[in-house]
Design an enzyme around this catalytic site. Structure first.
Site, PDB file in Angstrom:
ATOM      1  N   TYR A 141       8.280   6.523   8.030  1.00  8.30           N
ATOM      2  CA  TYR A 141       8.283   6.188   9.456  1.00  8.30           C
ATOM      3  C   TYR A 141       9.712   5.992   9.989  1.00  8.30           C
ATOM      4  O   TYR A 141       9.930   6.028  11.198  1.00  8.30           O
ATOM      5  CB  TYR A 141       7.457   4.920   9.740  1.00  8.30           C
ATOM      6  CG  TYR A 141       5.968   5.094   9.493  1.00  8.30           C
ATOM      7  CD1 TYR A 141       5.419   6.350   9.259  1.00  8.30           C
ATOM      8  CD2 TYR A 141       5.110   4.003   9.505  1.00  8.30           C
ATOM      9  CE1 TYR A 141       4.068   6.512   9.028  1.00  8.30           C
ATOM     10  CE2 TYR A 141       3.749   4.168   9.274  1.00  8.30           C
ATOM     11  CZ  TYR A 141       3.236   5.422   9.036  1.00  8.30           C
ATOM     12  OH  TYR A 141       1.898   5.585   8.813  1.00  8.30           O
ATOM     13  N   LYS A 187       2.347   8.707  -4.991  1.00  8.62           N
ATOM     14  CA  LYS A 187       1.960  10.117  -5.128  1.00  8.62           C
ATOM     15  C   LYS A 187       2.984  10.744  -6.075  1.00  8.62           C
ATOM     16  O   LYS A 187       3.656  11.740  -5.763  1.00  8.62           O
ATOM     17  CB  LYS A 187       1.967  10.760  -3.731  1.00  8.62           C
ATOM     18  CG  LYS A 187       1.389  12.145  -3.672  1.00  8.62           C
ATOM     19  CD  LYS A 187      -0.122  12.190  -3.824  1.00  8.62           C
ATOM     20  CE  LYS A 187      -0.600  13.628  -3.858  1.00  8.62           C
ATOM     21  NZ  LYS A 187      -1.973  13.768  -4.355  1.00  8.62           N
ATOM     22  N   ASP A 219      -4.435   9.376  -3.262  1.00  8.19           N
ATOM     23  CA  ASP A 219      -5.713  10.043  -2.968  1.00  8.19           C
ATOM     24  C   ASP A 219      -6.830   9.443  -3.819  1.00  8.19           C
ATOM     25  O   ASP A 219      -7.944   9.181  -3.328  1.00  8.19           O
ATOM     26  CB  ASP A 219      -5.610  11.569  -3.164  1.00  8.19           C
ATOM     27  CG  ASP A 219      -4.821  11.968  -4.400  1.00  8.19           C
ATOM     28  OD1 ASP A 219      -4.149  11.100  -4.992  1.00  8.19           O
ATOM     29  OD2 ASP A 219      -4.868  13.152  -4.791  1.00  8.19           O
ATOM     30  N   ASP A 243      -0.536   2.034   5.303  1.00  2.14           N
ATOM     31  CA  ASP A 243      -1.144   2.124   6.632  1.00  2.14           C
ATOM     32  C   ASP A 243      -2.599   2.573   6.484  1.00  2.14           C
ATOM     33  O   ASP A 243      -3.524   1.995   7.071  1.00  2.14           O
ATOM     34  CB  ASP A 243      -0.336   3.161   7.440  1.00  2.14           C
ATOM     35  CG  ASP A 243      -0.610   3.078   8.929  1.00  2.14           C
ATOM     36  OD1 ASP A 243      -1.461   2.286   9.326  1.00  2.14           O
ATOM     37  OD2 ASP A 243       0.037   3.833   9.685  1.00  2.14           O
ATOM     38  N   ASP A 247      -6.278   0.029   6.229  1.00  2.00           N
ATOM     39  CA  ASP A 247      -7.349   0.209   7.217  1.00  2.00           C
ATOM     40  C   ASP A 247      -8.699   0.450   6.541  1.00  2.00           C
ATOM     41  O   ASP A 247      -9.717  -0.114   6.949  1.00  2.00           O
ATOM     42  CB  ASP A 247      -7.034   1.393   8.146  1.00  2.00           C
ATOM     43  CG  ASP A 247      -6.363   0.917   9.425  1.00  2.00           C
ATOM     44  OD1 ASP A 247      -5.823  -0.203   9.416  1.00  2.00           O
ATOM     45  OD2 ASP A 247      -6.374   1.660  10.420  1.00  2.00           O
TER      46      ASP A 247
END
Ligand SMILES: NC(=O)c1ccc[n+]([C@@H]2O[C@H](COP(=O)([O-])OP(=O)(O)OC[C@H]3O[C@@H](n4cnc5c(N)ncnc54)[C@H](O)[C@@H]3O)[C@@H](O)[C@H]2O)c1
Length: 358
Positions: A141, A187, A219, A243, A247
């Site tokens: 970000y 990852k 994943d 993020d 959620d």
């Protein structure tokens, strides 16, 4: 013990749930010989109306003076068309940056009386209780270069060693107080930045030999959180992955009105519900105060070292829900519908009962 708390109620239901939080906070602090001095300040749309900016330097200074900051929520229809930097939500980013809040912490805990309202089956969700540590001020970000032109768009995921070390230390310390299992999400099969993340987490982990480290690809983590959420205790991950995972983790366990959060830096800490200012129900005494009250519980634990108080607040919330009290957002099972104030009162009464039985 004396502590200073900065109160930023914000807009919409932010002010209503803040009232609940303040009542509970003072009530609980008396039981623990804690004196809390509060200073209230404007932030968000209300600050724009009063001062022409959603966050004044004076408000930031009040936060710098405090041991912890409690934030309600900001935003609303009235300010939607303002320029980007004047919007209430711009104040959130500026405040988090000013306070150097590099870790966001969100618990994913399912209350027994809600096992039937989850999107997951009861046997899968029952007993779920884990915490997600999301890196908040680095990663893709903020990495440079970033941009786009007619032919390409690009961002850069970069992590400095110190950025990984500081969040890893926080996560390991909390894991030590829990089930002592830390899942580091990355990852690393594709991204070098993730290989580096994994290496640094392992190095920091040597200082916490009692905590078991599980490395998991993001994943697979997304899949595992919905397949078998009980396997997790503490998850630590980068900004982008966190993020998404936080959620998913939040929503399998409850509604927006139930989700607390903490954002922690080296010096400062801010506690706020995950939800926004809910303009559709603002001013009607309908808002669910549980996310905000849960955020106060996190403040007692993480900023004041009163884990016992935090546990009792959690138990009081649980008992109130078990008794069937529901605000409008969580009344799918047709419970005893109560207002924000009534829910707060019941939680405080139950806190007293549980405290007296200790
Ligand atoms: N941290 C923050 O301050 C924050 C976070 C998210 C959104 N916002 C802002 O809030 C405003 C409204 O955004 P939104 O509608 O997308 O999200 P929201 O979280 O405010 O509301 C989404 C839905 O959930 C309901 N809801 C949320 N919290 C509730 C609670 N405690 N009790 C009962 N019902 C609750 C609302 O009534 C609404 O129907 C926007 O201006 C947005 O930018 C602020």
């Amino acid at each position: 013990m004396n502590k200073k708390v900065a109160l930023l109620p914000g807009d919409g239901i932010g002010t209503e749930v803040m009232n609940s939080a303040v009542k509970l906070m003072h009530h609980v602090s008396k039981k623990y010989d804690l004196t809390i001095e509060t200073t209230e300040s404007l932030m968000g749309g209300c600050s724009y109306d009063a001062h022409g900016t959603p966050l004044t330097d004076e408000t930031i200074d009040i936060c710098y003076q405090a041991d912890a900051v409690l934030l309600g929520a900001v935003g609303g229809y009235k300010w939607e068309d303002l320029e980007h930097h004047l919007k209430p939500e711009a104040a959130l980013l500026k405040l988090r940056k000013s306070l150097g809040l590099f870790t966001n912490i969100r618990p994913a805990k399912v209350y027994p009386s809600f096992v039937n309202s989850s999107s997951l089956k009861e046997e899968i969700i029952k007993g779920t209780d884990f915490v997600v540590f999301r890196e908040l001020t680095g990663g893709i970000y903020f990495g440079k270069p970033s941009g786009y032109d007619e032919n390409k768009g690009f961002n850069t995921m970069v992590y400095e060693k110190y950025e990984i070390e500081r969040i890893a230390h926080q996560a390991f310390k909390v894991a030590q107080k829990r089930k002592k299992v830390l899942t580091s999400v990355d990852k690393a099969n594709v991204l070098e930045v993730s290989q580096f993340w994994r290496k640094i987490v392992a190095e920091v982990g040597k200082q916490y030999p009692d905590v078991k480290i599980n490395n998991m690809y993001v994943d697979n983590t997304a899949m595992q959180v919905v397949r078998d959420p009980k396997q997790f205790d503490v998850i630590v991950t980068s900004n982008l992955f966190g993020d998404i995972i936080s959620d998913i983790a939040g929503m399998i366990t409850g509604s927006l009105g139930m989700l607390p959060s903490a954002s922690i830096g080296e010096k400062y800490a801010l506690y706020e519900p995950v939800h926004g200012s809910a303009p559709d129900i603002a001013g009607q005494n309908k808002a669910n105060p549980i996310a905000m009250i849960g955020s106060v519980a996190m403040m007692f634990d993480l900023s004041f070292g009163l884990q016992d108080a935090a546990i009792l607040i959690e138990k009081a919330i649980e008992k109130t829900l078990d008794q069937g009290y529901r605000t409008v957002d969580i009344n799918q099972d047709g419970g005893n519908l109560v207002s924000t104030d009534e829910m707060t009162k019941k939680i405080i009464e139950n806190f007293d009962t549980i405290f007296n039985q200790k």
